[in-house]
Design a protein around this motif. Structure first.
Motif, PDB file in Angstrom:
ATOM      1  N   ALA A  83       0.863  -1.179   0.000  1.00 42.72           N
ATOM      2  CA  ALA A  83       0.000   0.000   0.000  1.00 42.72           C
ATOM      3  C   ALA A  83       0.896   1.224   0.000  1.00 42.72           C
ATOM      4  N   PHE A  84       0.719   2.094  -1.006  1.00 42.09           N
ATOM      5  CA  PHE A  84       1.527   3.294  -1.152  1.00 42.09           C
ATOM      6  C   PHE A  84       0.742   4.506  -0.668  1.00 42.09           C
ATOM      7  N   GLY A  85       1.286   5.227   0.303  1.00 39.24           N
ATOM      8  CA  GLY A  85       0.668   6.464   0.777  1.00 39.24           C
ATOM      9  C   GLY A  85       1.459   7.641   0.252  1.00 39.24           C
ATOM     10  N   TYR A  86       0.859   8.387  -0.659  1.00 38.02           N
ATOM     11  CA  TYR A  86       1.581   9.492  -1.288  1.00 38.02           C
ATOM     12  C   TYR A  86       1.425  10.809  -0.535  1.00 38.02           C
ATOM     13  N   GLU A  87       0.300  10.987   0.144  1.00 44.42           N
ATOM     14  CA  GLU A  87       0.030  12.271   0.802  1.00 44.42           C
ATOM     15  C   GLU A  87       0.356  12.251   2.292  1.00 44.42           C
ATOM     16  N   GLU A  88       0.199  11.105   2.898  1.00 46.03           N
ATOM     17  CA  GLU A  88       0.440  11.002   4.336  1.00 46.03           C
ATOM     18  C   GLU A  88       1.185   9.704   4.633  1.00 46.03           C
ATOM     19  N   ALA A  89       2.296   9.810   5.313  1.00 51.50           N
ATOM     20  CA  ALA A  89       3.184   8.663   5.528  1.00 51.50           C
ATOM     21  C   ALA A  89       2.553   7.548   6.353  1.00 51.50           C
ATOM     22  N   THR A  90       1.722   7.890   7.332  1.00 55.73           N
ATOM     23  CA  THR A  90       1.192   6.869   8.234  1.00 55.73           C
ATOM     24  C   THR A  90      -0.184   6.347   7.820  1.00 55.73           C
ATOM     25  N   ALA A  91      -0.779   6.911   6.786  1.00 57.86           N
ATOM     26  CA  ALA A  91      -2.120   6.494   6.374  1.00 57.86           C
ATOM     27  C   ALA A  91      -2.207   5.008   5.989  1.00 57.86           C
ATOM     28  N   PRO A  92      -1.267   4.478   5.190  1.00 62.34           N
ATOM     29  CA  PRO A  92      -1.360   3.053   4.861  1.00 62.34           C
ATOM     30  C   PRO A  92      -1.308   2.162   6.112  1.00 62.34           C
ATOM     31  N   ALA A  93      -0.462   2.528   7.064  1.00 61.17           N
ATOM     32  CA  ALA A  93      -0.345   1.743   8.301  1.00 61.17           C
ATOM     33  C   ALA A  93      -1.667   1.768   9.066  1.00 61.17           C
ATOM     34  N   ARG A  94      -2.295   2.940   9.159  1.00 64.52           N
ATOM     35  CA  ARG A  94      -3.561   3.063   9.901  1.00 64.52           C
ATOM     36  C   ARG A  94      -4.667   2.227   9.273  1.00 64.52           C
ATOM     37  N   VAL A  95      -4.842   2.373   7.961  1.00 65.67           N
ATOM     38  CA  VAL A  95      -5.933   1.665   7.279  1.00 65.67           C
ATOM     39  C   VAL A  95      -5.719   0.156   7.328  1.00 65.67           C
ATOM     40  N   LEU A  96      -4.515  -0.300   6.997  1.00 64.95           N
ATOM     41  CA  LEU A  96      -4.249  -1.745   6.998  1.00 64.95           C
ATOM     42  C   LEU A  96      -4.302  -2.329   8.410  1.00 64.95           C
ATOM     43  N   ASN A  97      -3.800  -1.601   9.389  1.00 65.17           N
ATOM     44  CA  ASN A  97      -3.835  -2.085  10.768  1.00 65.17           C
ATOM     45  C   ASN A  97      -5.278  -2.223  11.265  1.00 65.17           C
ATOM     46  N   ASP A  98      -6.104  -1.223  10.995  1.00 62.36           N
ATOM     47  CA  ASP A  98      -7.515  -1.292  11.389  1.00 62.36           C
ATOM     48  C   ASP A  98      -8.210  -2.470  10.710  1.00 62.36           C
ATOM     49  N   PHE A  99      -7.922  -2.662   9.434  1.00 66.06           N
ATOM     50  CA  PHE A  99      -8.540  -3.764   8.692  1.00 66.06           C
ATOM     51  C   PHE A  99      -8.052  -5.105   9.237  1.00 66.06           C
ATOM     52  N   ALA A 100      -6.774  -5.202   9.569  1.00 64.95           N
ATOM     53  CA  ALA A 100      -6.201  -6.450  10.075  1.00 64.95           C
ATOM     54  C   ALA A 100      -6.791  -6.843  11.426  1.00 64.95           C
ATOM     55  N   LYS A 101      -7.193  -5.850  12.228  1.00 64.48           N
ATOM     56  CA  LYS A 101      -7.820  -6.151  13.522  1.00 64.48           C
ATOM     57  C   LYS A 101      -9.138  -6.882  13.334  1.00 64.48           C
ATOM     58  N   ALA A 102      -9.886  -6.505  12.296  1.00 63.58           N
ATOM     59  CA  ALA A 102     -11.193  -7.122  12.033  1.00 63.58           C
ATOM     60  C   ALA A 102     -11.086  -8.359  11.135  1.00 63.58           C
ATOM     61  N   HIS A 103     -10.016  -8.464  10.393  1.00 66.08           N
ATOM     62  CA  HIS A 103      -9.837  -9.577   9.446  1.00 66.08           C
ATOM     63  C   HIS A 103      -8.475 -10.217   9.700  1.00 66.08           C
ATOM     64  N   LYS A 104      -8.467 -11.249  10.497  1.00 67.36           N
ATOM     65  CA  LYS A 104      -7.216 -11.863  10.962  1.00 67.36           C
ATOM     66  C   LYS A 104      -6.370 -12.467   9.837  1.00 67.36           C
ATOM     67  N   LYS A 105      -6.956 -12.682   8.670  1.00 71.13           N
ATOM     68  CA  LYS A 105      -6.190 -13.253   7.551  1.00 71.13           C
ATOM     69  C   LYS A 105      -5.186 -12.258   6.976  1.00 71.13           C
ATOM     70  N   LEU A 106      -5.462 -10.969   7.151  1.00 76.99           N
ATOM     71  CA  LEU A 106      -4.526  -9.955   6.678  1.00 76.99           C
ATOM     72  C   LEU A 106      -3.434  -9.793   7.727  1.00 76.99           C
ATOM     73  N   GLU A 107      -2.203  -9.964   7.303  1.00 82.00           N
ATOM     74  CA  GLU A 107      -1.070  -9.908   8.235  1.00 82.00           C
ATOM     75  C   GLU A 107      -0.091  -8.820   7.802  1.00 82.00           C
ATOM     76  N   LEU A 108       0.131  -7.853   8.680  1.00 78.94           N
ATOM     77  CA  LEU A 108       1.111  -6.807   8.396  1.00 78.94           C
ATOM     78  C   LEU A 108       2.500  -7.426   8.449  1.00 78.94           C
ATOM     79  N   LYS A 109       3.307  -7.133   7.438  1.00 80.49           N
ATOM     80  CA  LYS A 109       4.650  -7.707   7.401  1.00 80.49           C
ATOM     81  C   LYS A 109       5.712  -6.653   7.711  1.00 80.49           C
TER      82      LYS A 109
END
Length: 167
Positions: A83-109
């Motif tokens: 996930a590439f965040g062009y406008e805000e550096a932490t946005a990809p981390a926030r969105v993916l982390n929130d999604f991973a909390k609800a969907h355990k199959k998604l794993e942040l690497k």
């Protein structure tokens, strides 16, 4: 054979350009997500202005090495999305982390912010940093509080003097 090589070189160049342009990137293992979950994730990322792609790890590795981001290479195993965040550096981390909390199959690497590589725990910490808009609002709020207190104090002094003059 030469045509295939040209396609791969073009893909590496594309990945490299996206990596250079992005303020922040997060790499995640997406295997096991249903089509509906993947569609939901892509929608949330799009709404946040984040570009989400899946590339061959070998091509991503070549692009990362050309940019001196060798630290990310060890995380590029198995099916990995970025996930590439062009406008805000932490946005990809926030969105993916929130999604991973609800969907355990998604794993942040891993993630990269301004050339620094973070592991999964580091990405989770990045996700806890408020958005730029929230930080600005907090900063403005902290500026406003002392000014408001001063205004209340001056008004109280004025009212006290006025009541003393009337008495």
């Amino acid at each position: 054979m030469g045509n295939n090589l040209d396609v791969k070189k073009a893909k590496v160049l594309e990945i490299k350009e996206k990596m250079e342009k992005a303020q922040g990137m997060v790499f995640a293992k997406y295997q096991g997500l249903t089509v509906e979950e993947d569609t939901e994730l892509r929608k949330k990322l799009r709404e946040a202005g984040i570009e989400y792609k899946v590339y061959k790890n070998t091509l991503t590795t070549l692009a990362a090495k050309e940019l001196g981001l060798d630290g990310i290479v060890s995380f590029l195993e198995g099916p990995v999305s970025v996930a590439f965040g062009y406008e805000e550096a932490t946005a990809p981390a926030r969105v993916l982390n929130d999604f991973a909390k609800a969907h355990k199959k998604l794993e942040l690497k891993a993630g990269i912010v301004e050339g620094t590589v973070f592991d999964a725990k580091g990405v989770e910490k990045l996700a806890s940093i408020p958005s730029r808009e929230v930080l600005i609002a907090q900063l403005l709020g902290s500026f406003k509080a002392p000014v408001s207190n001063l205004a209340y104090l001056l008004n109280a002094i004025k009212e006290k003097k006025e009541s003393a003059e009337q008495a």
